[in-house]
Scaffold this active site. Structure first.
Site, short mmCIF file in Angstrom:
data_model
loop_
_atom_site.label_atom_id
_atom_site.label_comp_id
_atom_site.label_asym_id
_atom_site.label_seq_id
_atom_site.Cartn_x
_atom_site.Cartn_y
_atom_site.Cartn_z
N PRO A 2 -47.15 36.88 24.33
CA PRO A 2 -47.38 37.02 22.88
C PRO A 2 -48.82 37.39 22.59
O PRO A 2 -49.72 37.00 23.31
CB PRO A 2 -47.07 35.62 22.33
CG PRO A 2 -46.41 34.87 23.43
CD PRO A 2 -46.79 35.52 24.70
N GLU A 3 -49.01 38.11 21.51
CA GLU A 3 -50.35 38.48 21.11
C GLU A 3 -51.00 37.33 20.34
O GLU A 3 -50.33 36.44 19.84
CB GLU A 3 -50.26 39.71 20.21
CG GLU A 3 -49.43 40.83 20.79
CD GLU A 3 -50.26 41.92 21.43
OE1 GLU A 3 -51.44 42.05 21.09
OE2 GLU A 3 -49.72 42.63 22.28
N LYS A 55 -54.93 32.22 23.67
CA LYS A 55 -53.47 32.20 23.74
C LYS A 55 -52.91 30.79 23.80
O LYS A 55 -51.74 30.59 24.08
CB LYS A 55 -53.01 33.06 24.90
CG LYS A 55 -53.47 34.49 24.65
CD LYS A 55 -52.72 35.52 25.39
CE LYS A 55 -53.05 36.87 24.78
NZ LYS A 55 -52.48 37.96 25.53
#
Ligand SMILES: [Zn+2]
Length: 285
Positions: A2-3, A55
């Site tokens: 995921p970004e 993240k």
């Protein structure tokens, strides 16, 4: 993976459901988490903060502990009302955190740790806020310094280094290079100061634009919203180049190219016409 913007939105939604409220139930399939809970029960503690750092998603409790989760490819957090049907099977539940109003569930979260708050940054190698694109403390000069140290590496790779600029994922990497007319295979040493500054500013602008308040504060499923980096001229597509290999460039009409890049073999999309190398050579990248 995921970004950063996805983690940011997840943290924001979880924060709305959890912050300031006492925990009524905590469960996990991870023995290390339940052991922490045995020693320092989370039930009755108040959630002080929910934040995204790089993240990682961090949930801090009034007792001084913090739950850190990293989604990698598979994980997601969901928010439900009590009694509401879950969108994933119970067997996928790894962490469950309830208060009087909400049930929050971490499904298939592959990495989860419970730490004392002061241990977090060191233990998880969390990037400093100065290089986190979504942080108010973001410092473009510091990022520029770190980026220029990778002079022999390709810019498309360096944009993914979390210790250079945190929060840019693989989708944004291609989009940032396109938006700045930068060839992703260009070595950092070949970029002038103006271009470096523009890349960093564009990275921040694009990622931040994707965390604007427009998804409502109801249930947010992880990764459920499409990223937008074009200006709405093409309602059918939300990205300039990513995922568009072989399709016509939105600026020049020539086919978008796709290639695997770097030691981690990440896919890169670019337009060889709009993103030439600085010396004009190897126009294909
Ligand atoms: Zn083009």
């Amino acid at each position: 993976m995921p970004e950063g913007d996805t983690i940011f939105r997840t943290a924001r939604a979880l924060g709305r459901a959890l912050i300031g409220k006492p925990v009524t139930t905590f469960r996990s399939t991870y023995p290390l988490l339940t052991r922490f809970d045995d020693d320092t029960p989370l039930t009755g503690q108040v959630v002080d903060q929910v934040e995204s750092r790089g993240k990682w998603l961090l949930i801090s409790f009034s007792g001084g502990g913090a739950l850190a989760t990293h989604m990698l490819m598979s994980g997601s957090w969901h928010i439900y009302r009590h009694g509401e049907r879950w969108q994933q099977p119970r067997a996928n539940m790894r962490i469950l955190l309830e208060n009087a109003e909400y049930v929050t569930v971490g499904f298939r979260v592959p990495v989860a740790k419970m730490l004392r708050a002061h241990e977090l940054e060191r233990a998880l190698r969390i990037p400093p806020t100065a290089i986190d694109v979504l942080s108010d403390d973001f410092d473009a000069t510091e990022v520029s310094k770190r980026l220029l140290k990778c002079r022999d590496e390709e810019i498309g790779d360096v944009l993914l280094h979390q210790e250079v600029i945190a929060g840019v994922g693989n989708v944004f990497k291609s989009e940032i290079c396109f938006a700045t007319a930068t060839n992703p295979f260009c070595a950092v040493s070949a970029l002038n100061a103006e271009r470096v500054a523009n890349l960093i500013a564009t990275a921040r602008k694009l990622v931040k634009a994707n965390v604007l308040e427009d998804s409502g504060d109801a249930i947010v499923s992880y990764g459920g919203r499409q990223r937008r980096t074009t200006h709405g001229s093409d309602p059918g597509g939300s990205l300039w180049v990513y995922g568009r290999g072989g399709e016509p460039c939105r600026r020049c009409g020539k086919p978008i190219r796709r290639r695997i890049q770097g030691p981690d073999a990440r896919v890169t999309f670019w337009c060889p016409v709009c993103q030439p190398k600085p010396d004009g050579s190897e126009i294909d990248g």
